[in-house]
Design a protein around this motif. Sequence first.
Motif, PDB file in Angstrom:
ATOM      1  N   THR A  11      11.924  -1.892 -13.300  1.00  0.00           N
ATOM      2  CA  THR A  11      11.151  -3.041 -12.828  1.00  0.00           C
ATOM      3  C   THR A  11      11.902  -4.353 -13.015  1.00  0.00           C
ATOM      4  OG1 THR A  11      10.019  -3.288 -14.966  1.00  0.00           O
ATOM      5  CG2 THR A  11       8.950  -1.898 -13.305  1.00  0.00           C
ATOM      6  N   GLY A  12      12.930  -4.352 -13.859  1.00  0.00           N
ATOM      7  CA  GLY A  12      13.719  -5.555 -14.064  1.00  0.00           C
ATOM      8  C   GLY A  12      14.909  -5.698 -13.145  1.00  0.00           C
ATOM      9  N   LEU A  13      15.135  -4.729 -12.249  1.00  0.00           N
ATOM     10  CA  LEU A  13      16.242  -4.841 -11.306  1.00  0.00           C
ATOM     11  C   LEU A  13      16.056  -6.066 -10.410  1.00  0.00           C
ATOM     12  CD1 LEU A  13      16.646  -1.093 -10.305  1.00  0.00           C
ATOM     13  CD2 LEU A  13      18.236  -2.439 -11.690  1.00  0.00           C
ATOM     14  N   GLY A  14      17.170  -6.664 -10.016  1.00  0.00           N
ATOM     15  CA  GLY A  14      17.100  -7.919  -9.283  1.00  0.00           C
ATOM     16  C   GLY A  14      16.310  -7.852  -7.998  1.00  0.00           C
ATOM     17  N   TYR A  15      16.468  -6.783  -7.242  1.00  0.00           N
ATOM     18  CA  TYR A  15      15.774  -6.753  -5.943  1.00  0.00           C
ATOM     19  C   TYR A  15      14.284  -6.514  -6.122  1.00  0.00           C
ATOM     20  CZ  TYR A  15      15.292  -1.645  -5.483  1.00  0.00           C
ATOM     21  OH  TYR A  15      14.934  -0.333  -5.641  1.00  0.00           O
ATOM     22  N   ILE A  16      13.883  -5.907  -7.256  1.00  0.00           N
ATOM     23  CA  ILE A  16      12.455  -5.780  -7.545  1.00  0.00           C
ATOM     24  C   ILE A  16      11.890  -7.140  -7.963  1.00  0.00           C
ATOM     25  CG2 ILE A  16      10.758  -4.726  -9.075  1.00  0.00           C
ATOM     26  CD1 ILE A  16      11.807  -2.783  -7.037  1.00  0.00           C
ATOM     27  N   THR A  17      12.615  -7.852  -8.808  1.00  0.00           N
ATOM     28  CA  THR A  17      12.186  -9.189  -9.209  1.00  0.00           C
ATOM     29  C   THR A  17      12.022 -10.085  -7.990  1.00  0.00           C
ATOM     30  OG1 THR A  17      13.350  -8.944 -11.315  1.00  0.00           O
ATOM     31  CG2 THR A  17      12.755 -11.174 -10.659  1.00  0.00           C
ATOM     32  N   SER A  18      12.908  -9.915  -7.014  1.00  0.00           N
ATOM     33  CA  SER A  18      12.871 -10.740  -5.810  1.00  0.00           C
ATOM     34  C   SER A  18      11.763 -10.325  -4.855  1.00  0.00           C
ATOM     35  CB  SER A  18      14.219 -10.672  -5.091  1.00  0.00           C
ATOM     36  OG  SER A  18      14.163 -11.301  -3.830  1.00  0.00           O
ATOM     37  N   GLY A  19      11.654  -9.005  -4.587  1.00  0.00           N
ATOM     38  CA  GLY A  19      10.770  -8.550  -3.514  1.00  0.00           C
ATOM     39  C   GLY A  19       9.528  -7.827  -3.939  1.00  0.00           C
ATOM     40  N   GLY A  20       9.364  -7.579  -5.248  1.00  0.00           N
ATOM     41  CA  GLY A  20       8.198  -6.835  -5.699  1.00  0.00           C
ATOM     42  C   GLY A  20       8.367  -5.342  -5.489  1.00  0.00           C
ATOM     43  N   GLY A  21       7.296  -4.610  -5.755  1.00  0.00           N
ATOM     44  CA  GLY A  21       7.333  -3.156  -5.624  1.00  0.00           C
ATOM     45  C   GLY A  21       7.678  -2.720  -4.208  1.00  0.00           C
ATOM     46  N   VAL A  22       8.356  -1.586  -4.111  1.00  0.00           N
ATOM     47  CA  VAL A  22       8.845  -1.130  -2.807  1.00  0.00           C
ATOM     48  C   VAL A  22       7.725  -0.472  -2.010  1.00  0.00           C
ATOM     49  CG1 VAL A  22      11.176  -0.846  -3.716  1.00  0.00           C
ATOM     50  CG2 VAL A  22       9.642   1.119  -3.676  1.00  0.00           C
ATOM     51  N   ASN A  23       7.764  -0.678  -0.700  1.00  0.00           N
ATOM     52  CA  ASN A  23       6.903   0.049   0.242  1.00  0.00           C
ATOM     53  C   ASN A  23       5.423  -0.056  -0.137  1.00  0.00           C
ATOM     54  OD1 ASN A  23       6.650   1.462   2.577  1.00  0.00           O
ATOM     55  ND2 ASN A  23       7.758   3.278   1.891  1.00  0.00           N
ATOM     56  N   HIS A  24       5.000  -1.267  -0.443  1.00  0.00           N
ATOM     57  CA  HIS A  24       3.675  -1.510  -1.011  1.00  0.00           C
ATOM     58  C   HIS A  24       2.539  -1.047  -0.096  1.00  0.00           C
ATOM     59  CE1 HIS A  24       0.459  -3.601  -3.101  1.00  0.00           C
ATOM     60  NE2 HIS A  24       0.198  -4.327  -2.035  1.00  0.00           N
ATOM     61  N   THR A  25       2.586  -1.398   1.169  1.00  0.00           N
ATOM     62  CA  THR A  25       1.489  -1.048   2.081  1.00  0.00           C
ATOM     63  C   THR A  25       1.370   0.464   2.245  1.00  0.00           C
ATOM     64  OG1 THR A  25       1.826  -3.137   3.260  1.00  0.00           O
ATOM     65  CG2 THR A  25       0.556  -1.435   4.377  1.00  0.00           C
ATOM     66  N   THR A  26       2.505   1.137   2.396  1.00  0.00           N
ATOM     67  CA  THR A  26       2.482   2.588   2.519  1.00  0.00           C
ATOM     68  C   THR A  26       1.996   3.232   1.232  1.00  0.00           C
ATOM     69  OG1 THR A  26       4.293   2.524   4.115  1.00  0.00           O
ATOM     70  CG2 THR A  26       3.891   4.619   3.026  1.00  0.00           C
ATOM     71  N   ALA A  27       2.365   2.653   0.083  1.00  0.00           N
ATOM     72  CA  ALA A  27       1.920   3.194  -1.201  1.00  0.00           C
ATOM     73  C   ALA A  27       0.407   3.116  -1.337  1.00  0.00           C
ATOM     74  CB  ALA A  27       2.605   2.447  -2.338  1.00  0.00           C
ATOM     75  N   LEU A  28      -0.202   2.014  -0.920  1.00  0.00           N
ATOM     76  CA  LEU A  28      -1.660   1.910  -0.971  1.00  0.00           C
ATOM     77  C   LEU A  28      -2.316   2.871   0.020  1.00  0.00           C
ATOM     78  CD1 LEU A  28      -2.267  -1.922  -1.426  1.00  0.00           C
ATOM     79  CD2 LEU A  28      -2.824  -0.084  -3.041  1.00  0.00           C
ATOM     80  N   THR A  29      -1.687   3.075   1.161  1.00  0.00           N
ATOM     81  CA  THR A  29      -2.214   4.053   2.116  1.00  0.00           C
ATOM     82  C   THR A  29      -2.157   5.457   1.524  1.00  0.00           C
ATOM     83  OG1 THR A  29      -1.479   2.657   3.956  1.00  0.00           O
ATOM     84  CG2 THR A  29      -2.010   4.945   4.461  1.00  0.00           C
ATOM     85  N   MET A  30      -1.057   5.775   0.836  1.00  0.00           N
ATOM     86  CA  MET A  30      -0.946   7.087   0.188  1.00  0.00           C
ATOM     87  C   MET A  30      -2.019   7.251  -0.876  1.00  0.00           C
ATOM     88  SD  MET A  30       0.564   9.971   0.115  1.00  0.00           S
ATOM     89  CE  MET A  30      -0.529  11.072  -0.785  1.00  0.00           C
ATOM     90  N   ALA A  31      -2.316   6.191  -1.618  1.00  0.00           N
ATOM     91  CA  ALA A  31      -3.378   6.270  -2.622  1.00  0.00           C
ATOM     92  C   ALA A  31      -4.713   6.599  -1.968  1.00  0.00           C
ATOM     93  CB  ALA A  31      -3.461   4.955  -3.389  1.00  0.00           C
ATOM     94  N   ALA A  32      -5.001   5.985  -0.823  1.00  0.00           N
ATOM     95  CA  ALA A  32      -6.236   6.281  -0.100  1.00  0.00           C
ATOM     96  C   ALA A  32      -6.233   7.711   0.433  1.00  0.00           C
ATOM     97  CB  ALA A  32      -6.413   5.283   1.048  1.00  0.00           C
ATOM     98  N   PHE A  33      -5.093   8.157   0.938  1.00  0.00           N
ATOM     99  CA  PHE A  33      -4.941   9.529   1.448  1.00  0.00           C
ATOM    100  C   PHE A  33      -5.200  10.533   0.332  1.00  0.00           C
ATOM    101  CE2 PHE A  33      -2.178  13.106   2.940  1.00  0.00           C
ATOM    102  CZ  PHE A  33      -2.749  13.306   4.182  1.00  0.00           C
ATOM    103  N   GLY A  34      -4.670  10.242  -0.864  1.00  0.00           N
ATOM    104  CA  GLY A  34      -4.872  11.137  -1.990  1.00  0.00           C
ATOM    105  C   GLY A  34      -6.296  11.127  -2.501  1.00  0.00           C
ATOM    106  N   ALA A  35      -6.853   9.944  -2.677  1.00  0.00           N
ATOM    107  CA  ALA A  35      -8.189   9.821  -3.250  1.00  0.00           C
ATOM    108  C   ALA A  35      -9.261  10.426  -2.355  1.00  0.00           C
ATOM    109  CB  ALA A  35      -8.501   8.348  -3.519  1.00  0.00           C
ATOM    110  N   SER A  36      -9.027  10.456  -1.043  1.00  0.00           N
ATOM    111  CA  SER A  36     -10.020  10.989  -0.105  1.00  0.00           C
ATOM    112  C   SER A  36     -10.120  12.509  -0.123  1.00  0.00           C
ATOM    113  CB  SER A  36      -9.665  10.542   1.317  1.00  0.00           C
ATOM    114  OG  SER A  36      -8.509  11.233   1.778  1.00  0.00           O
ATOM    115  N   GLY A  37      -9.145  13.169  -0.746  1.00  0.00           N
ATOM    116  CA  GLY A  37      -9.082  14.620  -0.703  1.00  0.00           C
ATOM    117  C   GLY A  37      -8.235  15.147   0.434  1.00  0.00           C
ATOM    118  N   ALA A  38      -7.803  14.262   1.344  1.00  0.00           N
ATOM    119  CA  ALA A  38      -7.018  14.704   2.502  1.00  0.00           C
ATOM    120  C   ALA A  38      -5.671  15.277   2.079  1.00  0.00           C
ATOM    121  CB  ALA A  38      -6.816  13.543   3.466  1.00  0.00           C
TER     122      ALA A  38
END
Length: 384
Positions: free
Chosen positions: A246-273
């Motif tokens: 989490t301390g790598l420079g590009y994370i400090t600059s841009g935040g967590g990677v692939n954020h929108t897709t990660a939240l979509t995956m969380a919804a995909f998982g939580a739904s049972g799909a």
Amino acid sequence: MDIHQAKIQYVGRPGILDLAWGHPRPELLPVEQWLDAAGGALRAHGWQALTYGAAAGPRPLVEWLADVDGGGTRTSEVFVTNGASHGLALAAELLVQPGDVVLVDSPTYHLAFGTLFDRGAELVGVPADAEGMDVAATAELIGRLTRGGRRVPMLYLVPTFANPTGRCLPRQRRVELVELAARTGLTIVEDDTYRELVYEGAAPPSLWSLGERGTVVRLGTFAKTVAPGLRLGWINADDAFVRRLTGLGYITSGGGVNHTTALTMAAFGASGAYLSHVADLRRQYAAQRDALLAGLRESAPDLRVSTPDGGWFLWAELPPPLTAGALAPSAEANGVAFVEGSRFFADGTGGRSHLRLSFSMLAADDLAEAAARLGRAVAQCPRS
């Protein structure tokens, strides 16, 4: 082909049934289910789904990943990545310095080699037998290298439904391996890409679950279970390693990677799909595996092929004196392709009589035809 005109990585060749590529069968990609999950994520999180993400990944996905691991992983031991390849690159960035020796399984996933070469590493294949990595002989190898003044910080392997062999490292060797890592300070990078694709029984315990914290970095991915185009995966590692990530420079600059897709995956998982989809994949890929195996047994009985309990690949051995390199032109002429076994060895000298055959991308009827074409190619290949 102009890469700027391409839409996807794989481009088929007319007349070729391709057993070389480890890609999903297009019909098994969950287009409609993913569309529902994307809408659900946007409705649930609103603008927060489209802004910069938390450094280690969004909490809903991190919690879901820790939960589906059965309680053996804390949320502080999860870092969301752009897939297993990205995870390997990150692990190598933190572990490997130019000139280091990185140990790799023999054979193992060949496209990992380039990532490790990018770090300036020298790759050395570990001793192995029919059951996989020989831990005692590997300990001796590490001793020789370190006595010779070499730094050996990392071992890379795919211990579960391995690419290319499909085999699993036996449990006792897993225990011995994590004990070796604890004694020597070696970090094991466990590429656990195929764990969820188990067709008989249960997958063996991960090295991550067996080892002391600090000895194993585990790579996971949704490329095989959901879709490679998501470019989404994760790392399991001890808290200190995750904090370094989490301390790598590009994370400090841009935040967590692939954020929108990660939240979509969380919804995909939580739904049972997700669980429903993976259950269907297991049935489908098991049937595809069986179709290719049956075709090979009928059309290429001289090939020695074991039945993997999971994953996407068959590891086939040609009868002597045939080699994969000699067979390749005959296979092309008969309209079938494979990957030569020597590509999966760090020094390129092993596996000359082996083929890696992927059953993931083609439907059962095409796999049966591919086996027939390969059988004709073997029959026509000169023996001298």
